[in-house]
Design a protein around this motif. Structure first.
Motif, short mmCIF file in Angstrom:
data_model
loop_
_atom_site.label_atom_id
_atom_site.label_comp_id
_atom_site.label_asym_id
_atom_site.label_seq_id
_atom_site.Cartn_x
_atom_site.Cartn_y
_atom_site.Cartn_z
N UNK A 1 -10.42 -4.58 42.79
CA UNK A 1 -10.86 -4.04 41.50
C UNK A 1 -9.73 -3.28 40.82
N UNK A 2 -9.03 -2.47 41.58
CA UNK A 2 -7.92 -1.69 41.01
C UNK A 2 -6.77 -2.60 40.59
N UNK A 3 -6.41 -3.53 41.45
CA UNK A 3 -5.32 -4.46 41.11
C UNK A 3 -5.69 -5.33 39.91
N UNK A 4 -6.94 -5.78 39.87
CA UNK A 4 -7.40 -6.58 38.73
C UNK A 4 -7.32 -5.79 37.44
N UNK A 5 -7.75 -4.54 37.49
CA UNK A 5 -7.68 -3.68 36.31
C UNK A 5 -6.24 -3.44 35.88
N UNK A 6 -5.35 -3.26 36.86
CA UNK A 6 -3.94 -3.03 36.55
C UNK A 6 -3.32 -4.26 35.90
N UNK A 7 -3.62 -5.43 36.43
CA UNK A 7 -3.09 -6.67 35.85
C UNK A 7 -3.62 -6.85 34.43
N UNK A 8 -4.89 -6.56 34.23
CA UNK A 8 -5.50 -6.70 32.91
C UNK A 8 -4.86 -5.76 31.89
N UNK B 1 -21.10 -3.30 41.97
CA UNK B 1 -21.43 -3.78 40.62
C UNK B 1 -22.28 -2.74 39.88
N UNK B 2 -23.14 -2.05 40.59
CA UNK B 2 -23.99 -1.02 39.99
C UNK B 2 -23.13 0.11 39.41
N UNK B 3 -21.96 0.31 39.98
CA UNK B 3 -21.08 1.39 39.54
C UNK B 3 -20.43 1.12 38.20
N UNK B 4 -20.69 -0.04 37.60
CA UNK B 4 -20.19 -0.31 36.25
C UNK B 4 -20.84 0.65 35.27
N UNK B 5 -22.05 1.11 35.58
CA UNK B 5 -22.75 2.04 34.70
C UNK B 5 -21.99 3.36 34.64
N UNK B 6 -21.88 3.96 33.48
CA UNK B 6 -21.18 5.24 33.35
C UNK B 6 -21.82 6.32 34.23
#
Length: 168
Positions: free
Chosen positions: A80-87, A42-47
């Motif tokens: 996370x990757x699959x969720x992003x791809x679906x989105x 979750x911390x990795x959300x930061x740029x």
């Protein structure tokens, strides 16, 4: 702002891993360590924060064997990757026909280079040379800071959605 986050992450993370991990026994992933690794992700959300670096470090800080932490970190990436791809799947229809082949080739090349990177990181951890990954991150981070630091603010802006611009 991003430069300060990257610099802070690069400076603080190795100190945290070294000091907090100390001589704690290195075990397998537990529910507690998985939750800690989830917080690292979750911390990795930061740029400027490496998702794999933060989750592996969080696992190592919580006492997980570095190899187990790395393998679990890459497993954590799948949802996370699959969720992003679906989105983002809904945006496929906006891609012009002539560009679809380029997008597919780009996706295949990205997948292949991603696999090579995952195997490289796992191999360096298995050999006990995780510092190579850290050195790589520092070098690429410094390059990015210098490269983007030399651009003016208007040149460094990345559009939110480049697809409509391609169509016009």
């Amino acid at each position: 702002m991003i430069v300060r986050r990257i610099a802070g992450f690069v400076i603080v993370l190795p100190i945290l891993v070294t000091r907090l991990r100390g001589s704690a026994p290195q075990g397998e992933v537990t529910t507690k360590s998985a939750l800690i690794m989830g917080l690292g992700q979750a911390f990795a959300i930061l740029p400027g924060i490496s998702r794999s670096g933060s989750t592996i470090a969080a696992g190592m800080i919580s006492g997980v064997n570095p190899r187990q932490a790395a393998e679990f970190s890459f497993l954590m990436a799948i949802p996370a990757i699959l969720g992003g791809a679906v989105f983002e799947f809904k945006d496929l229809e906006a891609i012009p026909e002539g560009m679809m082949t380029n997008c597919i080739v780009g996706a295949v090349v990205a997948f292949a280079t991603g696999l090579v990177a995952v195997y490289w990181v796992l191999d360096s951890i298995r050999k006990g040379k995780f510092q190579y990954f850290a050195i790589y991150c520092v070098v690429v981070g410094i390059f990015g800071i210098v490269y983007f630091g030399l651009l003016s603010d208007s040149e460094a802006e990345i559009p939110n959605d480049p697809v409509p611009e391609l169509i016009q």
